[in-house]
Write a protein that holds these residues in place. Structure first.
Motif, PDB file in Angstrom:
ATOM      1  N   LEU A  17     -77.175  23.706  37.642  1.00  0.00           N
ATOM      2  CA  LEU A  17     -76.845  24.019  36.251  1.00  0.00           C
ATOM      3  C   LEU A  17     -78.107  24.203  35.415  1.00  0.00           C
ATOM      4  CD1 LEU A  17     -73.812  21.648  35.715  1.00  0.00           C
ATOM      5  CD2 LEU A  17     -73.792  24.137  35.483  1.00  0.00           C
ATOM      6  N   ALA A  20     -79.669  27.594  36.250  1.00  0.00           N
ATOM      7  CA  ALA A  20     -78.877  28.666  35.629  1.00  0.00           C
ATOM      8  C   ALA A  20     -79.124  28.700  34.126  1.00  0.00           C
ATOM      9  CB  ALA A  20     -77.396  28.479  35.941  1.00  0.00           C
ATOM     10  N   GLU A 122     -71.859  39.967  30.667  1.00  0.00           N
ATOM     11  CA  GLU A 122     -70.502  40.261  31.115  1.00  0.00           C
ATOM     12  C   GLU A 122     -70.427  41.531  31.954  1.00  0.00           C
ATOM     13  OE1 GLU A 122     -68.012  39.934  27.632  1.00  0.00           O
ATOM     14  OE2 GLU A 122     -68.172  37.739  27.683  1.00  0.00           O
ATOM     15  N   TYR A 125     -71.873  40.051  35.360  1.00  0.00           N
ATOM     16  CA  TYR A 125     -71.122  38.935  35.938  1.00  0.00           C
ATOM     17  C   TYR A 125     -69.620  39.200  35.954  1.00  0.00           C
ATOM     18  CZ  TYR A 125     -70.282  34.051  37.134  1.00  0.00           C
ATOM     19  OH  TYR A 125     -69.910  32.893  37.769  1.00  0.00           O
ATOM     20  N   ARG A 129     -64.758  36.684  34.885  1.00  0.00           N
ATOM     21  CA  ARG A 129     -65.545  35.592  35.472  1.00  0.00           C
ATOM     22  C   ARG A 129     -66.335  34.853  34.394  1.00  0.00           C
ATOM     23  NH1 ARG A 129     -69.401  37.368  39.941  1.00  0.00           N
ATOM     24  NH2 ARG A 129     -69.629  35.131  40.267  1.00  0.00           N
ATOM     25  N   ALA A 130     -66.875  35.593  33.418  1.00  0.00           N
ATOM     26  CA  ALA A 130     -67.623  34.966  32.331  1.00  0.00           C
ATOM     27  C   ALA A 130     -66.712  34.058  31.509  1.00  0.00           C
ATOM     28  CB  ALA A 130     -68.276  36.027  31.445  1.00  0.00           C
ATOM     29  N   GLU A 132     -63.979  32.580  32.581  1.00  0.00           N
ATOM     30  CA  GLU A 132     -63.688  31.421  33.435  1.00  0.00           C
ATOM     31  C   GLU A 132     -64.872  30.463  33.482  1.00  0.00           C
ATOM     32  OE1 GLU A 132     -62.603  33.122  37.207  1.00  0.00           O
ATOM     33  OE2 GLU A 132     -60.782  34.049  36.389  1.00  0.00           O
ATOM     34  N   LEU A 133     -66.076  31.010  33.537  1.00  0.00           N
ATOM     35  CA  LEU A 133     -67.276  30.188  33.557  1.00  0.00           C
ATOM     36  C   LEU A 133     -67.388  29.372  32.274  1.00  0.00           C
ATOM     37  CD1 LEU A 133     -69.998  29.343  34.827  1.00  0.00           C
ATOM     38  CD2 LEU A 133     -71.001  31.377  33.751  1.00  0.00           C
ATOM     39  N   ARG A 134     -67.164  30.015  31.122  1.00  0.00           N
ATOM     40  CA  ARG A 134     -67.247  29.293  29.845  1.00  0.00           C
ATOM     41  C   ARG A 134     -66.224  28.167  29.786  1.00  0.00           C
ATOM     42  NH1 ARG A 134     -67.840  34.562  28.103  1.00  0.00           N
ATOM     43  NH2 ARG A 134     -65.689  34.625  27.353  1.00  0.00           N
ATOM     44  N   ALA A 136     -64.956  26.515  32.394  1.00  0.00           N
ATOM     45  CA  ALA A 136     -65.401  25.467  33.321  1.00  0.00           C
ATOM     46  C   ALA A 136     -66.544  24.669  32.706  1.00  0.00           C
ATOM     47  CB  ALA A 136     -65.829  26.086  34.655  1.00  0.00           C
ATOM     48  N   LEU A 137     -67.479  25.349  32.090  1.00  0.00           N
ATOM     49  CA  LEU A 137     -68.605  24.652  31.471  1.00  0.00           C
ATOM     50  C   LEU A 137     -68.144  23.800  30.289  1.00  0.00           C
ATOM     51  CD1 LEU A 137     -71.275  27.482  31.661  1.00  0.00           C
ATOM     52  CD2 LEU A 137     -71.158  25.402  33.056  1.00  0.00           C
TER      53      LEU A 137
END
Length: 156
Positions: A17, A20, A122, A125, A129-130, A132-134, A136-137
């Motif tokens: 993390l 990234a 975006e 990626y 997916r972006a 979903e990533l936000r 999850a974060l």
């Protein structure tokens, strides 16, 4: 350490993390450079703008920072005239942070540059997916996650 862990450079979630985050910071900082703000500085200004005139404690909590780190991040923004920090009139022990007119203008100036960085991310990626990533974060930086992580008996 197991052989599997020796081969996986991303075995540590914290390290992955942080790597990234550093890379994204570098990329966004490059795009934001023409306005003179870093992505971290822009983030502080955005959090203040959303909250109105938050206390230092409220702002630190919303940014998942300790107060000393927040104070460190505010210094250049104060120096450049983008924010003011003043005593809370209702509670003299608290300090409130507010954007100045110059700070609002700087945030407006940064918006198209930030939007460009977002669009680039975006495009590479993927929009879904972006998103979903936000999500999850957001779960990871939530208070609930921190409480579960530090709870006695949490799986190790």
């Amino acid at each position: 350490m197991t052989a599997k862990h020796m081969k996986d450079p991303l075995v540590c979630n914290g390290a992955a993390l942080r790597k990234a985050t550093r890379r994204i910071t570098q990329l966004y900082d490059t795009v934001l450079a023409p306005c003179g703000l870093s992505v971290s500085q822009r983030s502080v200004l955005v959090h203040i703008a959303r909250a109105g005139e938050p206390t230092m404690t409220e702002l630190a909590q919303s940014m998942v920072l300790d107060r000393s780190a927040l104070a460190h991040n505010l210094k250049p923004l104060q120096r450049d005239g983008y924010v003011v920090v003043r005593r809370d009139e209702a509670d003299g022990r608290s300090r409130r942070v507010a954007l100045t007119e110059l700070g609002r203008e700087k945030l407006d100036e940064a918006l198209p540059l930030w939007r460009s960085a977002q669009d680039r991310f975006e495009a590479i990626y993927g929009v879904d997916r972006a998103a979903e990533l936000r999500l999850a974060l957001a779960e990871i930086f939530s208070d609930d996650f921190a409480a579960a992580f530090t709870r006695p008996g949490a799986r190790s």
